[in-house]
Design an enzyme around this catalytic site. Sequence first.
Site, PDB file in Angstrom:
ATOM      1  N   GLU A  32       0.823  -1.213   0.000  1.00 54.92           N
ATOM      2  CA  GLU A  32       0.000   0.000   0.000  1.00 54.92           C
ATOM      3  C   GLU A  32       0.857   1.262   0.000  1.00 54.92           C
ATOM      4  O   GLU A  32       0.470   2.276  -0.586  1.00 54.92           O
ATOM      5  CB  GLU A  32      -0.951  -0.004   1.199  1.00 54.92           C
ATOM      6  CG  GLU A  32      -1.944  -1.156   1.201  1.00 54.92           C
ATOM      7  CD  GLU A  32      -2.821  -1.204  -0.052  1.00 54.92           C
ATOM      8  OE1 GLU A  32      -3.012  -0.146  -0.700  1.00 54.92           O
ATOM      9  OE2 GLU A  32      -3.305  -2.295  -0.394  1.00 54.92           O
ATOM     10  N   HIS A  35       1.623   2.137  -3.527  1.00 53.88           N
ATOM     11  CA  HIS A  35       0.539   2.900  -4.142  1.00 53.88           C
ATOM     12  C   HIS A  35       0.571   4.356  -3.678  1.00 53.88           C
ATOM     13  O   HIS A  35       0.475   5.283  -4.489  1.00 53.88           O
ATOM     14  CB  HIS A  35      -0.818   2.297  -3.757  1.00 53.88           C
ATOM     15  CG  HIS A  35      -1.123   0.983  -4.398  1.00 53.88           C
ATOM     16  ND1 HIS A  35      -0.927   0.730  -5.739  1.00 53.88           N
ATOM     17  CD2 HIS A  35      -1.642  -0.172  -3.874  1.00 53.88           C
ATOM     18  CE1 HIS A  35      -1.309  -0.510  -6.015  1.00 53.88           C
ATOM     19  NE2 HIS A  35      -1.736  -1.079  -4.903  1.00 53.88           N
TER      20      HIS A  35
END
Length: 449
Positions: A32, A35
């Site tokens: 994550e 991202h």
Amino acid sequence: MDIMALIPQFGGLIWTLLAFVVALSVIVAVHEYGHYIVGRWCGIKADVFSLGFGPVLWSGTDRRGTKWQVAALPFGGYVKFAGDANAASGKDETAMAALADDPAALRHTMHGAPLWARALTVAAGPAFNFAMSILVFFAVAYSTGVERTPLTVGELRPLPQAERGLAPGDEIIGINGTALPQDDPAAYGAFFDNLPVQPRLTYDVVRDGTERSVEGPFILPPLVNQVLPQSAAYDAGLKAGDVITAIDSEPVFAFDQLKDAVEGSDGAALALTVWRDGEMLDFTMTPKATDEPQPDGTFVRNLRIGIAGGMSFEPATEKPGLGAALSAGVANTWRIITGSISGLKQMIVGNISTCNLSGPVGIAQASGAMASQGATSFIYFIAVLSTAVGLLNLFPIPALDGGHLTFYAYEAVAGKPPSDGALRVLMTIGLALVLSLMVFALGNDLFCP
């Protein structure tokens, strides 16, 4: 079914779950963060960075307006970018409509950013998983080193045999009068495969600058160097450092003797006599059929008890160059990727059992097993799992990163994205596929032998 029997004894259920949560949380956080940081570099604003789902246990907002939070269910995570309606990056049509007349604000949303920015942001999650794996494998290769040439005795491993002959620092130049190949990996491996199987060997060594011959035990004894999770050996309680001295009351002194006995058992239980720290112990275990990858990408099914062996001594090592260690990190990651793809293909065509696909219980069991064998094994396992998670996310299934990248590829070719209605239908199908896969994998954990 006794589900608790599936949980390894790594300090009990709580500690096994802790190992699982730690492993999964590290992988999810890296994924994550990939991202998030690439999205930020590309000018896309992140509203929420969440580690876990469900009720929020802790949260804080940074100066960029991103809310960082830890949630109660640590089985995943997400980054919610501006313009997203949910954790799956569905479009918030109301919010996007409100920004329609503000191009500058629209540019900072996930759905208003240029195609290249969205594609880089989505691809960054799996890329960071792969990068983490490469970094870990690089660090392991660089810190543990590579075998010194010529083969040199490092630390002597404890064995039942009292007389060793070999001493730390001995450079082995030959065994039983045959020179040991030094610079040809294929010939080096063949040399050990063709050694006469006998209790004692004569080693030609260089010690303190002088050549001499000494006697010692077989160089590849039935030593337990590592116990693999979800194996007969792990279930029976074998530990690293154990030495198997007899199988069904027949003495053994070479690892190949153990291998032959296991492969010739036809799946019947074997009685093993094991030497552990000077004490003789008895174990009974039933070999399990294991699908093993081959160099050509195929799989061969063999009976195994789930141990890795080693030499009668710890070979001395030397640090590799940074380039060689990095190359090893990339090669290990690529090997996991190609092996996983090959395994999935073989499962689809029916050449190997779908029981090779593990779910959350199997991963938890493996997490606990590897953590119980030390920090290095646990970190290495996390790196392997990180590669698998990165690869899984690249599958072209809606709701996964690969699905979003497929939509972006369509947009690049067609000049426009799929319609919102089509996206909703495809995302629903994708979520159903992902949930079905999870249920199937969980079924494997509970019902596969």
